[in-house]
Design an enzyme around this catalytic site. Sequence first.
Site, PDB file in Angstrom:
ATOM      1  CB  CYS A  20      72.594  -0.119  15.747  1.00 55.67           C
ATOM      2  SG  CYS A  20      72.073  -1.703  15.077  1.00 55.67           S
TER       3      CYS A  20
ATOM      4  CG  ASP B 136      83.239  30.728 -17.269  1.00 54.78           C
ATOM      5  OD1 ASP B 136      83.856  30.735 -18.335  1.00 54.78           O
ATOM      6  OD2 ASP B 136      82.161  31.340 -17.080  1.00 54.78           O
TER       7      ASP B 136
ATOM      8  CG  ASP C 244      77.788  31.990 -15.030  1.00 56.81           C
ATOM      9  OD1 ASP C 244      78.655  31.652 -15.866  1.00 56.81           O
ATOM     10  OD2 ASP C 244      77.247  33.103 -15.029  1.00 56.81           O
TER      11      ASP C 244
END
Length: 724
Positions: free
Chosen positions: A13, A418, A618
């Site tokens: 549990c 971007d 990126d």
Amino acid sequence: MKTTTFTISGMHCASCSVRNENSLKKIPGVKSAAVNFATHSATVEFDEQQTSEKALHKAVIANGYKVAAHQTSEQRQHEEASTLAASRTRAFWALGLAIPAALLGMLQVEVVGELWGRAIEMWITAVLSVVVILYLAREFHIGMVKQVRFFRANMDSLISLGTLAALIYSGWALGVGRDDLYFETGAIITAFILLGRYFEAKSRGQASAAVEKLLELGAKQARLIQDGIEKEVPIEQVQVGDTLLVKPGEKIPVDGEVLDGASSVNESMLTGESLPCDKEKGDLLFGATLNLNGALHMRANKVGNDTVLAQIVRMVSEAQTKKAPIQKLADKISGVFVPIVLIIALGTAVVWGLITGDPVAGIIPAVAVLVIACPCALGLATPTAIMVGTGLGAKHGILIKNGETLQKTQKIDVVMFDKTGTLTQGKPEVTKVVALAEGIDEQKVLTLAASVEALSEHPLAQAIVQKARANRIALLPVTDFSALTGRGVKGVVNGKKVLLGSSRLMTEQGMRLNGAEDKSTDYEHEGNTVILIAQDGQVQGMIAIADQIKSDAADAVKRLRAMGIDSVMITGDRRNTALAIARRLGITEVRAEVLPQDKANQVKDEQTKGRKVVFVGDGINDAPALVQSDVGIAMGTGTDIAIEAGNIVLVKGSPSRVVDAIELSQRTFRTIKQNLFWAFFYNVIAIPFAAAGILNPMIAAAAMAFSSISVVLNSLRVRRMKIV
């Protein structure tokens, strides 16, 4: 600092995982610890100067659990299969014995004969129940004893106390001649709980299958070329720099690049895209992708844990281990839930005894309280949904790094893109070649421009050269080449000076423009960069170059708008160029001429307005903005630094995957909230009914088992989400 992950067996549990996590965090030198109930694993970051893995294991063992460290994928699969088989055997034996006991006890089926003054059917029911409760369910009682040693309680304690109370009372009643026996109640409760635990384990295995499936994708053998001789070797023996041969129909063994040959490669396991990618000399290859129709010689660049596949596996594993903030709240509730339930059960027994005057009248309601309150579903609510969501994402090239990211995406106001490499290809291409002087055509313009630009390393120059090569144009020899920094280039072709640059440069050099100024302005408004080509004192032509918009970028912006999320384009480009691209994409808000170091400030400005921001980038200069944003999404086609900084990594640099990632995150978090609602409120609502004697313990056991299973099944529904 060192990070280790090991398996903990014996947890039943959420309170079990909380107890182990707290014990690990108390060890000097441990920076962080996360114990995942759904995966039965612990991930600990610790200082090797202050503690050791052995000390970590000891802390868990001291709590009454077992530790399995450094398991291979095969060992883990074998252990899970063995555990599932044992769980199935116990569950079905328990049902097979409990059902006859229930039929004899509840339907009062009579068997001819007596033993020690009691009917035979009573003794049969008692024996069957004893086998089910004491033998088949022995793990509950062993677990309770382990917890009692430390003055603690968990789910095992609730089940053990409940079933033993029914069994002991019934044994006493049988001996003193009372007729209110509850042997079959304890047996059926046990059988239902064991059956629920089996289905739970089976469902949990389905939910956590993502990592195992990813591991299976990798090649097992590689064709190594040494001294011209080909030999097959295990993938583990491949080293960086080795030359490998990949035949048609074989998997690429490791990450590398093509040395020789051409083929199409199916990269869908990485990108989720079904169309194959053409590969030739110099192109990158990724391990576990499939070579389709040509033989390739390749050089191994990344092997072992450095390959893209290994990094994906690591990201998914970490995402399934790390907890969302909402899960930490559930864990705190689970940690105090069991002691409270024990107090409620004791109070129920006492109150019933006082009201009825019969000390044993409260036993059955107390048993029902203990059984219905087991917080198993509460412990499964968050991790199972995270496992399914991150697993589905990984299958489609969407790598969600942690549960916190899922929670943060529940309310996003704006996505800041971007431009270069994110909304556009990041590779300039020639869009138009125009002849402006008499006696010259487009091919002549391109020939002159490409011949001179072939000596330049500028990206725009390379775009012109690539266009000429694509048109099979032979370049002319160039002498006296020089670059005019930031303005253009010049050289001598066939004894004549050729100048390339902007209209401003042409004016400065006294060239006749031949109407080039107006045309270049038109092209610039369309998002192009324009280069003029001059010879013999006049501009003879012009070339328009643009960074091409990705095919799915406009659709991604449209989908975000439909979700009520604004799109912002941020770029260092000139405003006219940026606005032209934004118009084609359907973006109305543009931040142009932004310096790299100011991108994070742009994100911060939005956040000061109270808006939740996703930043998509990126490049290396995008890393600060990715970290500053509420959720950073890094294009996997970008730099390692950007990928490390992002909360979500898209293996293929596709804008549509940005929307898919947000939708998947939101869908997964909604599922977590649904799971927690039903798991928690189910217990809260059911306990008063059990204490009031309205809820039969057997029904409580079935309901408790169904609660856990329903949470897992609800999590599995996330798999049905369509990601194209």
